[in-house]
Design an enzyme around this catalytic site. Structure first.
Site, PDB file in Angstrom:
ATOM      1  N   HIS A 161      39.835  50.734  37.657  1.00 58.91           N
ATOM      2  CA  HIS A 161      39.726  51.327  36.316  1.00 58.91           C
ATOM      3  C   HIS A 161      39.722  52.853  36.415  1.00 58.91           C
ATOM      4  CE1 HIS A 161      39.413  48.166  33.383  1.00 58.91           C
ATOM      5  NE2 HIS A 161      38.448  47.547  34.029  1.00 58.91           N
TER       6      HIS A 161
ATOM      7  N   GLU B 229      42.417  45.128  31.379  1.00 56.48           N
ATOM      8  CA  GLU B 229      41.668  44.350  32.359  1.00 56.48           C
ATOM      9  C   GLU B 229      42.600  43.671  33.359  1.00 56.48           C
ATOM     10  OE1 GLU B 229      38.378  44.302  32.939  1.00 56.48           O
ATOM     11  OE2 GLU B 229      38.389  45.878  31.410  1.00 56.48           O
TER      12      GLU B 229
ATOM     13  N   HIS C  20      37.694  46.145  41.354  1.00 57.78           N
ATOM     14  CA  HIS C  20      38.150  46.126  39.958  1.00 57.78           C
ATOM     15  C   HIS C  20      37.702  47.391  39.226  1.00 57.78           C
ATOM     16  CE1 HIS C  20      38.854  44.258  35.921  1.00 57.78           C
ATOM     17  NE2 HIS C  20      37.799  44.995  35.602  1.00 57.78           N
ATOM     18  N   GLU C  21      36.444  47.776  39.422  1.00 60.66           N
ATOM     19  CA  GLU C  21      35.917  48.954  38.731  1.00 60.66           C
ATOM     20  C   GLU C  21      36.555  50.239  39.261  1.00 60.66           C
ATOM     21  OE1 GLU C  21      34.327  48.550  36.113  1.00 60.66           O
ATOM     22  OE2 GLU C  21      33.901  46.421  36.402  1.00 60.66           O
TER      23      GLU C  21
END
Length: 300
Positions: A157, A228, A153-154
């Site tokens: 980003h 998100e 997930h990071e």
């Protein structure tokens, strides 16, 4: 995972407040900058000033983001060339593997910060100078698949360039805040005695900029919540949908620990945690509710 947005917004507010105080003192009591002519506010000059310092403050915050994150969170960077233990090397290799899968040409720095909170964040001024940091609490409580989902997930980003997009949005908000605060302060100060106009104008600009910045953060936070979902989708592409959903479900068990820190008062971060709050507090949250994020992924 709300640390990234919180640290950026906090840094931006501190940078802008410093600029506001110094420059407002100069322009309120001296004719510097061409914003005042014959006792009137020149809107065209103010607009240029607002854009220059609004985006300037935002990009300064972006440039400082990785350094601020390391200092504030006491992140220990894991250098692959150092004598890392087996678990630390495993984390670095996991971040690098997912980064390569995302097509990143430059590997992010990898760091760990000591905290009981179950959290992770990515930050940095560009894809070339990024940082992925995970808390010791997350590593101690989550299984390997969940950790991989969180890291994916990071990394998503970073791959999405979210920090740069957020910086541009914050720059627009900053410019509007500077412009609106000075216009309102100037109009109100015309209704007080001439000898008090300067100090009233200064105080009003300072107060209004803080107030308008808080209101502007609602726009920034709304975008943060929107992105998100995209990072969840990106994480699912990198680590697998099942691992991403498993990571989010694991986080649900520890969401109450997302604001716990050993040596820091995190009460100010409670609305920035990994799961959005309810009611009006949802407007101030940088993240949607975890249940909504899981449901969105399950529909993918």
């Amino acid at each position: 995972m709300g640390k990234r947005a919180f640290l950026f917004i906090l840094t931006n507010i501190l940078v802008m407040t410093t600029i506001f105080i110094v420059w407002t003192l100069i322009t309120t009591f001296t004719p510097v900058g061409g914003m005042y002519a014959d006792g009137q506010l020149v809107l065209s000059s103010l607009l240029v000033f607002s854009l220059l310092f609004g985006f300037g403050g935002s990009f300064i915050s972006l440039a400082m983001s990785r350094w601020v994150a390391k200092k504030m969170m006491k992140v220990r960077v894991l250098d692959p060339d150092d004598n890392l233990n087996q678990y630390e090397r495993h984390i670095v290799e996991k971040v690098h593997r997912l980064s390569r899968a995302a097509g990143l040409a430059h590997m992010p720095e990898v760091g760990i910060y000591h905290s009981k909170e179950v959290n992770a964040f990515a930050t940095g001024p560009s894809k070339k100078r990024s940082l992925v940091a995970v808390s010791s609490g997350l590593l101690e409580t989550m299984d390997d698949d969940a950790v991989e989902g969180v890291i994916a997930h990071e990394v998503a980003h970073i791959d999405n360039g979210d920090m740069v997009t957020m910086t541009l949005l914050q720059g627009i908000v900053n410019a509007i805040v500077i412009f609106a605060a000075r216009v309102v302060a100037f109009v109100v100060s015309r209704f007080v005695r001439e000898e008090m106009a300067g100090i009233v104008n200064f105080i009003l600009i300072f107060v209004l900029q803080i107030l308008f910045s808080i209101l502007g953060s609602l726009v920034v936070n709304a975008y943060s919540r929107h992105r998100e979902y995209h990072a969840d989708n990106g994480g699912a592409d990198l680590a697998g949908k099942d691992k991403m959903i498993h990571a989010l479900r694991s986080l649900q068990h520890y969401v109450d620990r997302a604001t716990v820190n050993d040596h820091r008062d995190d009460s100010a971060v409670q609305t920035m945690k990994i799961s959005g709050g309810g009611g009006m507090m949802r407007l101030f949250s940088t993240h949607p509710d975890l249940s909504d994020r899981i449901a969105s992924l399950e529909r993918k």
